[in-house]
Scaffold this motif. Structure first.
Motif, PDB file in Angstrom:
ATOM      1  N   TRP A  89       0.852  -1.185   0.000  1.00 25.37           N
ATOM      2  CA  TRP A  89       0.000   0.000   0.000  1.00 25.37           C
ATOM      3  C   TRP A  89       0.885   1.231   0.000  1.00 25.37           C
ATOM      4  O   TRP A  89       1.790   1.380   0.830  1.00 25.37           O
ATOM      5  CB  TRP A  89      -0.915  -0.007   1.221  1.00 25.37           C
ATOM      6  N   GLN A  90       0.597   2.153  -0.948  1.00 23.31           N
ATOM      7  CA  GLN A  90       1.389   3.367  -1.093  1.00 23.31           C
ATOM      8  C   GLN A  90       0.465   4.580  -1.045  1.00 23.31           C
ATOM      9  O   GLN A  90      -0.693   4.526  -1.460  1.00 23.31           O
ATOM     10  CB  GLN A  90       2.147   3.395  -2.416  1.00 23.31           C
ATOM     11  N   ALA A  91       1.030   5.663  -0.547  1.00 25.41           N
ATOM     12  CA  ALA A  91       0.345   6.951  -0.579  1.00 25.41           C
ATOM     13  C   ALA A  91       1.412   8.031  -0.556  1.00 25.41           C
ATOM     14  O   ALA A  91       2.494   7.841   0.026  1.00 25.41           O
ATOM     15  CB  ALA A  91      -0.599   7.107   0.605  1.00 25.41           C
ATOM     16  N   GLN A  92       1.127   9.160  -1.187  1.00 25.66           N
ATOM     17  CA  GLN A  92       2.103  10.238  -1.230  1.00 25.66           C
ATOM     18  C   GLN A  92       1.405  11.571  -1.023  1.00 25.66           C
ATOM     19  O   GLN A  92       0.248  11.765  -1.399  1.00 25.66           O
ATOM     20  CB  GLN A  92       2.851  10.221  -2.562  1.00 25.66           C
ATOM     21  N   SER A  93       2.133  12.484  -0.392  1.00 26.95           N
ATOM     22  CA  SER A  93       1.594  13.817  -0.121  1.00 26.95           C
ATOM     23  C   SER A  93       2.755  14.720   0.259  1.00 26.95           C
ATOM     24  O   SER A  93       3.867  14.242   0.556  1.00 26.95           O
ATOM     25  CB  SER A  93       0.553  13.785   0.997  1.00 26.95           C
ATOM     26  N   GLY A  94       2.485  16.018   0.284  1.00 26.08           N
ATOM     27  CA  GLY A  94       3.496  16.966   0.714  1.00 26.08           C
ATOM     28  C   GLY A  94       3.679  16.990   2.213  1.00 26.08           C
ATOM     29  O   GLY A  94       4.629  17.606   2.706  1.00 26.08           O
ATOM     30  N   ILE A  95       2.791  16.332   2.951  1.00 27.47           N
ATOM     31  CA  ILE A  95       2.867  16.257   4.415  1.00 27.47           C
ATOM     32  C   ILE A  95       2.794  14.797   4.808  1.00 27.47           C
ATOM     33  O   ILE A  95       1.933  14.046   4.326  1.00 27.47           O
ATOM     34  CB  ILE A  95       1.728  17.068   5.070  1.00 27.47           C
ATOM     35  N   GLY A  96       3.689  14.379   5.687  1.00 25.25           N
ATOM     36  CA  GLY A  96       3.751  12.980   6.073  1.00 25.25           C
ATOM     37  C   GLY A  96       2.486  12.486   6.740  1.00 25.25           C
ATOM     38  O   GLY A  96       2.024  11.364   6.468  1.00 25.25           O
ATOM     39  N   VAL A  98      -0.543  13.495   6.301  1.00 29.03           N
ATOM     40  CA  VAL A  98      -1.604  13.370   5.301  1.00 29.03           C
ATOM     41  C   VAL A  98      -1.369  12.103   4.462  1.00 29.03           C
ATOM     42  O   VAL A  98      -2.324  11.373   4.144  1.00 29.03           O
ATOM     43  CB  VAL A  98      -1.650  14.621   4.417  1.00 29.03           C
ATOM     44  N   ALA A  99      -0.132  11.829   4.092  1.00 28.32           N
ATOM     45  CA  ALA A  99       0.148  10.601   3.354  1.00 28.32           C
ATOM     46  C   ALA A  99      -0.203   9.380   4.190  1.00 28.32           C
ATOM     47  O   ALA A  99      -0.749   8.388   3.676  1.00 28.32           O
ATOM     48  CB  ALA A  99       1.620  10.568   2.962  1.00 28.32           C
ATOM     49  N   LEU A 100       0.077   9.417   5.493  1.00 26.24           N
ATOM     50  CA  LEU A 100      -0.269   8.299   6.369  1.00 26.24           C
ATOM     51  C   LEU A 100      -1.780   8.147   6.480  1.00 26.24           C
ATOM     52  O   LEU A 100      -2.306   7.013   6.489  1.00 26.24           O
ATOM     53  CB  LEU A 100       0.357   8.526   7.757  1.00 26.24           C
ATOM     54  N   ALA A 101      -2.506   9.246   6.535  1.00 32.06           N
ATOM     55  CA  ALA A 101      -3.966   9.177   6.598  1.00 32.06           C
ATOM     56  C   ALA A 101      -4.541   8.577   5.319  1.00 32.06           C
ATOM     57  O   ALA A 101      -5.459   7.738   5.354  1.00 32.06           O
ATOM     58  CB  ALA A 101      -4.541  10.573   6.836  1.00 32.06           C
ATOM     59  N   GLU A 102      -4.025   9.003   4.149  1.00 35.67           N
ATOM     60  CA  GLU A 102      -4.491   8.423   2.886  1.00 35.67           C
ATOM     61  C   GLU A 102      -4.212   6.930   2.837  1.00 35.67           C
ATOM     62  O   GLU A 102      -5.036   6.137   2.371  1.00 35.67           O
ATOM     63  CB  GLU A 102      -3.806   9.133   1.726  1.00 35.67           C
ATOM     64  N   LEU A 103      -3.042   6.524   3.333  1.00 38.71           N
ATOM     65  CA  LEU A 103      -2.688   5.103   3.348  1.00 38.71           C
ATOM     66  C   LEU A 103      -3.680   4.314   4.198  1.00 38.71           C
ATOM     67  O   LEU A 103      -4.123   3.222   3.815  1.00 38.71           O
ATOM     68  CB  LEU A 103      -1.266   4.943   3.885  1.00 38.71           C
ATOM     69  N   ARG A 104      -4.039   4.844   5.350  1.00 38.46           N
ATOM     70  CA  ARG A 104      -4.982   4.140   6.227  1.00 38.46           C
ATOM     71  C   ARG A 104      -6.366   4.050   5.612  1.00 38.46           C
ATOM     72  O   ARG A 104      -7.064   3.036   5.774  1.00 38.46           O
ATOM     73  CB  ARG A 104      -5.034   4.847   7.573  1.00 38.46           C
ATOM     74  N   LEU A 105      -6.789   5.083   4.918  1.00 39.00           N
ATOM     75  CA  LEU A 105      -8.094   5.032   4.267  1.00 39.00           C
ATOM     76  C   LEU A 105      -8.114   3.968   3.170  1.00 39.00           C
ATOM     77  O   LEU A 105      -9.094   3.211   3.048  1.00 39.00           O
ATOM     78  CB  LEU A 105      -8.434   6.406   3.685  1.00 39.00           C
ATOM     79  N   ARG A 106      -7.042   3.877   2.388  1.00 39.54           N
ATOM     80  CA  ARG A 106      -6.996   2.870   1.333  1.00 39.54           C
ATOM     81  C   ARG A 106      -6.929   1.469   1.918  1.00 39.54           C
ATOM     82  O   ARG A 106      -7.543   0.531   1.402  1.00 39.54           O
ATOM     83  CB  ARG A 106      -5.796   3.130   0.437  1.00 39.54           C
TER      84      ARG A 106
END
Length: 461
Positions: A89-96, A98-106
């Protein structure tokens, strides 16, 4: 800054991908998941800034994007070199955060809010600092990050503590984001508890493969190659049946050249474990790197003649020695002695490769005249009219080459070890057209009145 968040689901652990290498029977003995450090060491190849935050890895890649050709190319590279394909599972963002939150949602299969509404529309369940206070925030009518961010700062800190407010400041760009970056240990020493008891040594190889994978990532991150490693296992002493046994057993594997790829070391372990009989069931594994050396990657030439096919010599020697035993694969080691029977000694080839002894200089004429086959002991020859006989009278073609050796002081430690020789060597031919290497003794200071004799010492092909 640019952040990438990575997470591996439990069912995609690297162990399941390695089980096929040793068969399904060994796969039944499934150990627990390998240490999380191995995944972080693997991620260090993409950026030196790697941090473990809760269940995920956060990679700050802003300084590495140009090297990898951009963000999309880097994420494709991460997916291609994934330890447990095809799931990561991968997610990327300008803020760590936020990227972690997107990863958890996916990972949870939840609907993602529109990117334009980040981070205001993100649910509180994916913010670690908000999880202990979800009940209180729900009673306040707060369901998203933006709603909690709009609360009065002093009241929020008084009710929920400073951690939640600090996390929201980072998420909304009001404070810098920093984490304790991963640091590599100076020495590799990892243990793995086995989920079930292992009764035979070859079955340990599958569990050891996970530790070998962790060792490979540690070596690559530190730019080292391993020369010697130790695989140890702890025994279940509750099944001793009254017999005293040691708490554990171990074996050491050495290689002549520093290694980062684990295929060769895995084959050596398999050969060694095939001959091991466990004294009791094993319950824990431990892998240590005993000796390492700086790693120098091989240089690849564009010229066709520089490409070598096949495996290196030391790989073949070490594998055959592990299968047949060190004493069954021998190599000749030159000695500083002019006597043909003492110009070399035989020793295990694996030991000779590991020590890499410097070659000893020998006379050039000896290499040119020495036959292809030397007898274990010189064979006395009969004489007829002063000429040696071997299947008929011999015709001397070349010689004499004189050797006088064995008299120097370092060999005279005791009277028994003194063996001075004085010989004249010839290349001879018998009536059957066989080429022979013969010599005639000459009188020495110890035996000045001895009658010279002829001997056969070697045969030419």
């Amino acid at each position: 800054m640019q952040w990438i968040a990575l997470q591996w689901p439990p069912e995609a652990s690297p162990a399941r991908c390695l089980a096929s290498e040793v068969g399904t029977n060994a796969a039944r003995q499934e150990p627990r998941r390998a240490p999380d450090e191995a995944l972080a060491w693997w991620a260090l190849q993409f950026t030196p800034r790697v941090a473990r935050v809760d269940e995920a890895l956060l990679l700050e890649v802003s300084g590495s994007l140009r090297l990898w050709g951009g963000l999309r190319a880097l994420m494709r590279r991460i997916e291609t070199e994934n330890l447990a394909p095809p799931l990561v599972w991968q997610a990327q963002s300008g803020i760590g955060l936020v990227a972690l939150a997107e990863l958890r949602l996916r990972a949870a299969g939840l609907r993602l809010p529109p990117p334009a509404a980040w981070p205001e529309a993100l649910p509180l369940e994916v913010l670690s600092a908000a999880r202990p206070h979800l009940g209180l925030l729900a009673r306040l009518g707060c369901r998203s990050w933006g709603q909690v961010h709009a609360l009065p700062r002093a009241g929020l800190v008084r009710r929920c503590g400073p951690q939640l407010r600090a996390a929201l400041d980072v998420a909304f760009g009001l404070a810098p984001e920093s984490y304790p970056w991963l640091t590599l240990p100076e020495r590799f020493d990892q243990q793995l508890d086995l989920q079930t008891h292992v009764d035979n040594a070859p079955a340990l190889l599958w569990a050891a493969a996970r530790l070998l994978t962790a060792l490979q990532h540690w070596l690559r991150a530190r730019q080292l190659g391993v020369l010697a490693l130790e695989l140890a296992w702890t025994l279940d002493r509750r099944r001793l049946d009254g017999q005293p046994l040691p708490p554990g057993e171990a074996l050491v594997v050495r290689t002549a050249e520093p290694a980062q790829a684990m295929e060769h070391l895995r084959r050596l372990l398999a050969e060694r474990l095939a001959r091991v009989q466990l004294a009791a069931p094993a319950v824990r594994l431990r892998l240590r790197a005993l000796e390492t050396a700086p790693w120098q990657a091989s240089s690849h030439s564009l010229l066709p003649g520089e490409r070598r096919a096949g495996e290196p010599l030391h790989v073949f020697v070490e594998r055959v020695s592990a299968r047949l035993g060190p004493q069954q694969v021998l190599a000749a080691e030159p000695q500083a002695d002019h006597r043909p029977e003492r110009r070399q000694r035989w020793r295990p080839a694996q030991q000779a490769l590991q020590q890499k002894a410097a070659p000893v200089a020998t006379p050039a004429w000896a290499d040119a005249l020495a036959p292809t086959w030397l007898l274990p002991e010189p064979l006395p020859l009969a004489e007829q009219g002063g000429r040696p006989l071997y299947h008929g009278p011999l015709q001397l073609l070349a010689g004499p080459r004189r050797i006088e050796a064995g008299w120097w002081p370092q060999e005279q430690a005791s009277e028994e070890t003194v063996d001075p020789v004085s010989r004249d060597y010839y290349v001879a031919r018998n009536p059957a057209s066989e080429l022979l290497w013969v010599f005639r003794e000459r009188p020495t200071a110890r035996q000045p009145q001895a009658t010279p004799r002829w001997f056969l010492h070697g045969l030419y092909a």
